[in-house]
Scaffold this active site. Sequence first.
Site, mmCIF file in Angstrom:
data_model
loop_
_atom_site.group_PDB
_atom_site.id
_atom_site.type_symbol
_atom_site.label_atom_id
_atom_site.label_comp_id
_atom_site.label_asym_id
_atom_site.label_seq_id
_atom_site.Cartn_x
_atom_site.Cartn_y
_atom_site.Cartn_z
ATOM 1 C CE LYS A 26 55.341 39.199 37.930
ATOM 2 N NZ LYS A 26 54.949 39.952 36.726
ATOM 3 C CD GLU A 77 43.368 43.052 47.540
ATOM 4 O OE1 GLU A 77 44.610 42.847 47.567
ATOM 5 O OE2 GLU A 77 42.868 44.068 47.014
ATOM 6 N N GLY A 89 50.871 40.096 35.125
ATOM 7 C CA GLY A 89 49.751 39.392 35.765
ATOM 8 C C GLY A 89 48.614 39.102 34.800
ATOM 9 N NE ARG A 90 47.517 44.764 31.896
ATOM 10 C CZ ARG A 90 48.385 45.390 32.674
ATOM 11 N NH1 ARG A 90 48.511 45.032 33.946
ATOM 12 N NH2 ARG A 90 49.141 46.370 32.216
ATOM 13 C CD GLU A 96 45.613 45.937 36.055
ATOM 14 O OE1 GLU A 96 45.067 46.203 37.139
ATOM 15 O OE2 GLU A 96 46.131 44.833 35.832
ATOM 16 C CG HIS A 149 15.173 39.514 27.213
ATOM 17 N ND1 HIS A 149 13.862 39.474 26.778
ATOM 18 C CD2 HIS A 149 15.848 38.618 26.456
ATOM 19 C CE1 HIS A 149 13.756 38.566 25.817
ATOM 20 N NE2 HIS A 149 14.951 38.041 25.597
ATOM 21 C CE LYS A 156 48.125 46.680 44.533
ATOM 22 N NZ LYS A 156 49.314 46.047 43.990
HETATM 23 C C1 G6Q Z 1 47.980 42.476 36.443
HETATM 24 C C2 G6Q Z 1 48.281 43.136 37.696
HETATM 25 C C3 G6Q Z 1 47.496 42.628 38.881
HETATM 26 C C4 G6Q Z 1 48.100 41.445 39.606
HETATM 27 C C5 G6Q Z 1 47.409 41.304 40.962
HETATM 28 C C6 G6Q Z 1 47.884 40.107 41.736
HETATM 29 O O1 G6Q Z 1 48.512 42.690 35.393
HETATM 30 O O2 G6Q Z 1 49.641 43.140 37.895
HETATM 31 O O3 G6Q Z 1 46.167 42.327 38.574
HETATM 32 O O4 G6Q Z 1 47.979 40.299 38.845
HETATM 33 O O5 G6Q Z 1 47.596 42.469 41.700
HETATM 34 O O6 G6Q Z 1 49.259 40.207 42.011
HETATM 35 P P1 G6Q Z 1 50.037 39.017 42.614
HETATM 36 O O7 G6Q Z 1 50.024 37.879 41.653
HETATM 37 O O8 G6Q Z 1 51.435 39.504 42.879
HETATM 38 O O9 G6Q Z 1 49.332 38.620 43.902
#
Ligand code: G6Q
Length: 546
Positions: free
Chosen positions: A208, A214, A269-270, A355, A386, A506
Site C-alpha cells: 500500500k 521487508e 491492510g488486513r 492486530e 496427534h 519498526k
Molecule cells: C495491516 C497492517 C500491515 C500492513 C503491512 C504491509 O492491517 O497495516 O500488516 O498490511 O505492514 O504494508 P504495506 O502494504 O504498506 O507494505
Amino acid sequence: MTTPLVSSLPQWKALSAHAENLRNVHLRDLFADDPDRGERLGVEAAGLHLDYSKNRVTDTTLDLLVELAEAVGLRDAAGRMFSGEKINVTEGRAVLHTALRATAGQVVEVDGVDVVPGVHAVLARLGAFAEKIRSGAWLGHTGQPIRTVVNIGIGGSDLGPAMATLALRPYATDDLDVRFVSNVDGDDIAEKTRGLDPATTLFIVASKTFTTQETMANAATARAWLLDGLKDQAAVARHFVAVSTAAAEVEAFGIDTENMFGFWDWVGGRYSMDSAVGLSLMIAIGPERFEELLAGFRAMDTHFRTAPLRENAPVLLALLGVWYTDFLGAESHAVLPYAQYLDSFADYLQQLDMESNGKSVTVDGQRVDYATGPVVWGTPGTNGQHAYYQLLHQGTRLVPADFIGFAHPGNEVGDHHDLLMANFFAQTEALAFGKTADEVAAEGATGVLVAHKTFEGNRPTTTILGEKLTPFALGALIALYEHKVFTQGIVWGLNSFDQWGVQLGKVLAGRIAPELTSPAAPDLRHDSSTNALIRRYRSLRGRADA
Ligand code: G6Q
C-alpha cells in the site's frame, strides 16, 4: 466526554453474576435438559451452518450477551462502518472493505464521493490483466509467456492472497505457479526463486505504502535477480507490476504506472484481500471465480447487516468469544479447519483478530479493566489431534474452539473425506461430553488409571459446516470473521482498525540496522541486554568492535 467502559454497564454486571451461576453447569446437563438443543442453537448464514449448541451458554446467557451488544450500540456502529464514516479515528479514515464487494450501482460515499465506480474500474483492470497472464497473451521481455507469479508483500499485503490461493487451489489454473515472498529473511526469496526462469517470472510488488522495509528489500533483490538473468533494464517493466497507492514510489522503482493497480486509504491492510491486493489470487483462479469470492463476502455482509442479533452468525461468534474471554477466563481461541486447503487460515485470522483487537485502550484512550482480544491459533485437523489436542481434552485451560468443515472435499480420494469428517464430529462430541469416571471404570479400568482416563468434558466448541470450500464459501467464511472481529471491537470499545503496536519495533529496527553493519564500533545506547547481544552478533559476523 468519554464513553463509560463496557464493564461499568449493568448488562456487563448481569453477565458477571450469571457467569457465577453457570460456572459449574456441564454441557451434559444442558443437552440432557433440552433434547432439541442441537437443532435449536444453530443458524444459517451465507451458505454456512453454524452450530453453537456445544457452548457453555443457556438462553439467558445469549439474551444477556445480545443485550450487551445492544447497549454498546452495535447496530449503529455497523451502520457507521458500512456508510463510510471515519470510524478509524486515530488515522482519520473510513473503514470500507465492505465497499470492495459492493455491486455496481450501489452507492457508498466517502467525503461525499461515491467510491463504488472506482472499485469496479480497478476490478475491471485487474480482470483484464489477470486474463492476459492466464491466456499467455502477456509476454515477458524475451517474448515468452509467464509461468510463475511471485507476490512480494507482507502482513495485509501477503496473508490474505497467500491463504486464499492455497484455499482455492482446486479452482486455480495448472499452467501457472503462484508463490508468495514476505519475510525479509533472504532465505525466503532465495527458496521462492530457486529454479525459476526470469524470462517466465512475473513479480507483483504488493505494498500500500511502497515503503515497507521487508517488501522493498525483497523487491530490490527480485529486480537484481531478474536483471542478472535478462541483462536489460527494460525487462523490469515486463516482469514487475505493483499493487499500491503510491504512484511516485512505484515509478521510481521502474514499474510502469500503467501496470499499477490501486486501492484506497479506507482499505486497511488486513481487510484488503478483496482489493487489488488479491491480484495474485485473481491470476490463479481467474476473474470469474474472484467474483464468486466477492459474492460470498457480500452475502455475509448482508446477513450481518440484516439478521437479528440473536440469529446473526458473526455476532454470535463474537459474543461467545466475549463470554469466554471476559466471564469464564479463556485466554486463547483455537480455529481448527478440517480442510487441508485452509492450512494458512489461522495465520490469516491471527492478523485479522490480534492486530485488530490486541489493544488495551478504548477509542477515547481509556485503559480497559477487562480482557480484550484472545490469542488466536490453530492448524488443520486431524494433525492437531496427534499433537496439542491432549491439552484441549484434559489440560487445565479453557480453550474455546471453532471447528470448520465441509461436506465435500477438494479432491474425492477413496474414503478419506468420510474419515476426516468422522474425526471432525468425534472431536467436538468428545470435548463437550467427555467420559466420566464411572464410564471408565465400567470399561474395566481400575485404580489410578480411572483418573487418567477420565475426560471431564464441558470444553466448548462451535461447528461451522459448509457444503464445499468454493470461492463463495471462502468469501463468506472470511467475512464471518471480519464481522466477528468488528463486533468484538465494538463491545470492547476499541479501534479495531489501527495498529500502533507494530510501530515501536519498526522504529527500533531502523535504528539498529546501521549499528549491525557499521565498519566502526557503534556507540550503543540501548539497555545492557540489547547492547551485549548486538556486540555478540557483530563479533559472530566478523565485525569486531576494534
Ligand atoms: C495491516 C497492517 C500491515 C500492513 C503491512 C504491509 O492491517 O497495516 O500488516 O498490511 O505492514 O504494508 P504495506 O502494504 O504498506 O507494505
